[in-house]
Design a protein around this motif. Structure first.
Motif, PDB file in Angstrom:
ATOM      1  N   PRO A 121       9.629   6.487  13.728  1.00  0.00           N
ATOM      2  CA  PRO A 121       8.816   7.213  12.742  1.00  0.00           C
ATOM      3  C   PRO A 121       7.585   7.887  13.328  1.00  0.00           C
ATOM      4  O   PRO A 121       7.036   8.786  12.720  1.00  0.00           O
ATOM      5  N   ARG A 122       7.169   7.503  14.510  1.00  0.00           N
ATOM      6  CA  ARG A 122       5.948   8.057  15.100  1.00  0.00           C
ATOM      7  C   ARG A 122       6.240   9.172  16.107  1.00  0.00           C
ATOM      8  O   ARG A 122       5.330   9.719  16.705  1.00  0.00           O
ATOM      9  N   LYS A 123       7.499   9.477  16.305  1.00  0.00           N
ATOM     10  CA  LYS A 123       7.859  10.493  17.299  1.00  0.00           C
ATOM     11  C   LYS A 123       7.594  11.891  16.764  1.00  0.00           C
ATOM     12  O   LYS A 123       7.810  12.171  15.593  1.00  0.00           O
ATOM     13  N   GLY A 124       7.109  12.749  17.636  1.00  0.00           N
ATOM     14  CA  GLY A 124       6.853  14.129  17.258  1.00  0.00           C
ATOM     15  C   GLY A 124       6.843  15.025  18.480  1.00  0.00           C
ATOM     16  O   GLY A 124       6.964  14.569  19.610  1.00  0.00           O
ATOM     17  N   LEU A 125       6.673  16.292  18.238  1.00  0.00           N
ATOM     18  CA  LEU A 125       6.686  17.288  19.291  1.00  0.00           C
ATOM     19  C   LEU A 125       5.272  17.818  19.469  1.00  0.00           C
ATOM     20  O   LEU A 125       4.692  18.391  18.552  1.00  0.00           O
ATOM     21  N   MET A 126       4.704  17.582  20.632  1.00  0.00           N
ATOM     22  CA  MET A 126       3.350  18.029  20.927  1.00  0.00           C
ATOM     23  C   MET A 126       3.430  19.266  21.822  1.00  0.00           C
ATOM     24  O   MET A 126       4.073  19.247  22.870  1.00  0.00           O
ATOM     25  N   LEU A 127       2.809  20.355  21.390  1.00  0.00           N
ATOM     26  CA  LEU A 127       2.789  21.589  22.177  1.00  0.00           C
ATOM     27  C   LEU A 127       1.507  21.625  22.988  1.00  0.00           C
ATOM     28  O   LEU A 127       0.438  21.274  22.499  1.00  0.00           O
ATOM     29  N   SER A 128       1.622  22.066  24.232  1.00  0.00           N
ATOM     30  CA  SER A 128       0.433  22.159  25.086  1.00  0.00           C
ATOM     31  C   SER A 128       0.441  23.483  25.835  1.00  0.00           C
ATOM     32  O   SER A 128       1.484  24.105  26.019  1.00  0.00           O
ATOM     33  N   LYS A 129      -0.734  23.895  26.248  1.00  0.00           N
ATOM     34  CA  LYS A 129      -0.882  25.180  26.941  1.00  0.00           C
ATOM     35  C   LYS A 129      -0.763  24.964  28.445  1.00  0.00           C
ATOM     36  O   LYS A 129      -1.429  24.120  29.009  1.00  0.00           O
ATOM     37  N   HIS A 130       0.122  25.751  29.060  1.00  0.00           N
ATOM     38  CA  HIS A 130       0.345  25.639  30.502  1.00  0.00           C
ATOM     39  C   HIS A 130      -0.093  26.898  31.244  1.00  0.00           C
ATOM     40  O   HIS A 130      -0.022  26.937  32.457  1.00  0.00           O
ATOM     41  N   GLY A 131      -0.489  27.941  30.537  1.00  0.00           N
ATOM     42  CA  GLY A 131      -1.038  29.125  31.172  1.00  0.00           C
ATOM     43  C   GLY A 131      -0.038  30.165  31.643  1.00  0.00           C
ATOM     44  O   GLY A 131      -0.408  31.098  32.335  1.00  0.00           O
ATOM     45  N   ASN A 132       1.220  30.032  31.321  1.00  0.00           N
ATOM     46  CA  ASN A 132       2.185  31.066  31.682  1.00  0.00           C
ATOM     47  C   ASN A 132       3.117  31.303  30.504  1.00  0.00           C
ATOM     48  O   ASN A 132       3.179  30.504  29.588  1.00  0.00           O
ATOM     49  N   LEU A 133       3.804  32.403  30.537  1.00  0.00           N
ATOM     50  CA  LEU A 133       4.731  32.716  29.454  1.00  0.00           C
ATOM     51  C   LEU A 133       6.185  32.637  29.915  1.00  0.00           C
ATOM     52  O   LEU A 133       7.007  33.435  29.514  1.00  0.00           O
ATOM     53  N   ASN A 134       6.475  31.673  30.781  1.00  0.00           N
ATOM     54  CA  ASN A 134       7.865  31.485  31.200  1.00  0.00           C
ATOM     55  C   ASN A 134       8.713  31.126  29.992  1.00  0.00           C
ATOM     56  O   ASN A 134       8.308  30.319  29.154  1.00  0.00           O
TER      57      ASN A 134
ATOM     58  N   TYR B  30      22.002  24.211  22.792  1.00  0.00           N
ATOM     59  CA  TYR B  30      21.015  24.804  23.683  1.00  0.00           C
ATOM     60  C   TYR B  30      19.605  24.428  23.248  1.00  0.00           C
ATOM     61  O   TYR B  30      19.357  24.089  22.098  1.00  0.00           O
ATOM     62  N   PHE B  31      18.716  24.465  24.212  1.00  0.00           N
ATOM     63  CA  PHE B  31      17.279  24.315  23.998  1.00  0.00           C
ATOM     64  C   PHE B  31      16.607  25.524  24.613  1.00  0.00           C
ATOM     65  O   PHE B  31      17.038  26.007  25.653  1.00  0.00           O
ATOM     66  N   THR B  32      15.538  26.024  23.994  1.00  0.00           N
ATOM     67  CA  THR B  32      14.720  27.056  24.625  1.00  0.00           C
ATOM     68  C   THR B  32      13.287  26.550  24.713  1.00  0.00           C
ATOM     69  O   THR B  32      12.811  25.834  23.828  1.00  0.00           O
ATOM     70  N   PHE B  33      12.631  26.930  25.805  1.00  0.00           N
ATOM     71  CA  PHE B  33      11.268  26.510  26.079  1.00  0.00           C
ATOM     72  C   PHE B  33      10.399  27.724  26.359  1.00  0.00           C
ATOM     73  O   PHE B  33      10.846  28.676  26.990  1.00  0.00           O
ATOM     74  N   MET B  34       9.159  27.671  25.921  1.00  0.00           N
ATOM     75  CA  MET B  34       8.154  28.666  26.280  1.00  0.00           C
ATOM     76  C   MET B  34       6.944  27.898  26.781  1.00  0.00           C
ATOM     77  O   MET B  34       6.474  26.971  26.118  1.00  0.00           O
ATOM     78  N   GLU B  35       6.465  28.263  27.962  1.00  0.00           N
ATOM     79  CA  GLU B  35       5.359  27.554  28.604  1.00  0.00           C
ATOM     80  C   GLU B  35       5.667  26.073  28.763  1.00  0.00           C
ATOM     81  O   GLU B  35       4.800  25.221  28.678  1.00  0.00           O
ATOM     82  N   GLY B  36       6.924  25.736  28.923  1.00  0.00           N
ATOM     83  CA  GLY B  36       7.304  24.342  29.066  1.00  0.00           C
ATOM     84  C   GLY B  36       7.383  23.577  27.752  1.00  0.00           C
ATOM     85  O   GLY B  36       7.656  22.388  27.745  1.00  0.00           O
ATOM     86  N   ASN B  37       7.132  24.252  26.648  1.00  0.00           N
ATOM     87  CA  ASN B  37       7.172  23.621  25.336  1.00  0.00           C
ATOM     88  C   ASN B  37       8.492  23.942  24.640  1.00  0.00           C
ATOM     89  O   ASN B  37       8.930  25.093  24.630  1.00  0.00           O
ATOM     90  N   LEU B  38       9.082  22.937  24.016  1.00  0.00           N
ATOM     91  CA  LEU B  38      10.319  23.115  23.284  1.00  0.00           C
ATOM     92  C   LEU B  38      10.076  24.009  22.075  1.00  0.00           C
ATOM     93  O   LEU B  38       9.182  23.769  21.282  1.00  0.00           O
ATOM     94  N   MET B  39      10.859  25.074  21.958  1.00  0.00           N
ATOM     95  CA  MET B  39      10.670  26.035  20.866  1.00  0.00           C
ATOM     96  C   MET B  39      11.836  26.031  19.886  1.00  0.00           C
ATOM     97  O   MET B  39      11.632  26.019  18.684  1.00  0.00           O
ATOM     98  N   THR B  40      13.059  26.105  20.383  1.00  0.00           N
ATOM     99  CA  THR B  40      14.223  26.134  19.493  1.00  0.00           C
ATOM    100  C   THR B  40      15.317  25.263  20.086  1.00  0.00           C
ATOM    101  O   THR B  40      15.365  25.029  21.294  1.00  0.00           O
TER     102      THR B  40
END
Length: 192
Positions: free
Chosen positions: A15-28, A50-60
């Motif tokens: 119940p405590r699991k979630g997705l934390m987004l963080s800034k990594h400084g690039n738009l990979n 499939y998974f997609t990531f932006m800046e190392g963050n899970l997006m879709t």
């Protein structure tokens, strides 16, 4: 029903699991794609994820059973790779419309060396010439066009590091929890 029960069991114990987004400084923009060829025991249909990531963050992310039975594993892989490319292109367009211009070539990670080789050189490695399938031909040309335009590149990832496995097949508990960590899913109340 078994899948629904498995999801509910997971939610009950996390119940405590979630997705934390963080800034990594690039738009990979990166993606992982995997296809479980003929994984459905009843209908022999493939399942892709499939998974997609932006800046190392899970997006879709997405898991989908294919509508038709694939005769060849490469046919199923190409279908999955094409869906992954489409999602990466959608994310790229979204960022561009928001005023950000990603400048890096997008990576699509796949654990099938044969599918990557065929995508990079379809004339030399085409195993489907004997049994042509129209939609795989369209996928091959679409993938080749994106490769030649240097919009995307296919990168090999070892099976043990393939994140999309978690969407398409049963994996061990250890691999499951390792995948959650790599996806950025953590205890959102434990962060300070």
């Amino acid at each position: 029903m078994n899948v629904i029960l498995r999801i509910l069991r997971y939610l009950k114990f996390a119940p405590r699991k979630g997705l934390m987004l963080s800034k990594h400084g690039n738009l990979n923009i990166d993606g992982y794609t995997y296809v479980d060829w003929a994984g459905s025991v009843t209908y022999r249909k493939s399942t892709s994820g499939y998974f997609t990531f932006m800046e190392g963050n899970l997006m879709t992310w997405r898991r989908k059973k294919h509508k038709v039975v694939a005769l060849f594993s490469v046919e199923a892989e190409f279908r999955g790779m094409t869906k992954g490319i489409c999602k990466l292109l959608w994310l790229h367009r979204l960022l561009t419309n928001l005023g950000y211009r990603p400048t890096f070539v997008m990576n699509l990670f796949c654990d099938n060396k044969a599918a990557i080789a065929i995508a990079q050189n379809p004339l030399q490695h085409d195993p489907t010439k004997q049994h042509p399938v129209q939609h795989i031909e369209v996928d091959r040309h679409f993938n080749k066009q994106k490769l030649e335009a240097k919009v995307i590149q296919f990168s090999f990832v070892k099976s043990e590091y393939q994140l999309a496995d978690i969407l398409t097949k049963e994996i061990s508990s250890k691999a499951f929890h390792n995948s959650l960590d790599r996806l950025g899913i953590s205890d959102i109340y434990g962060l300070t």
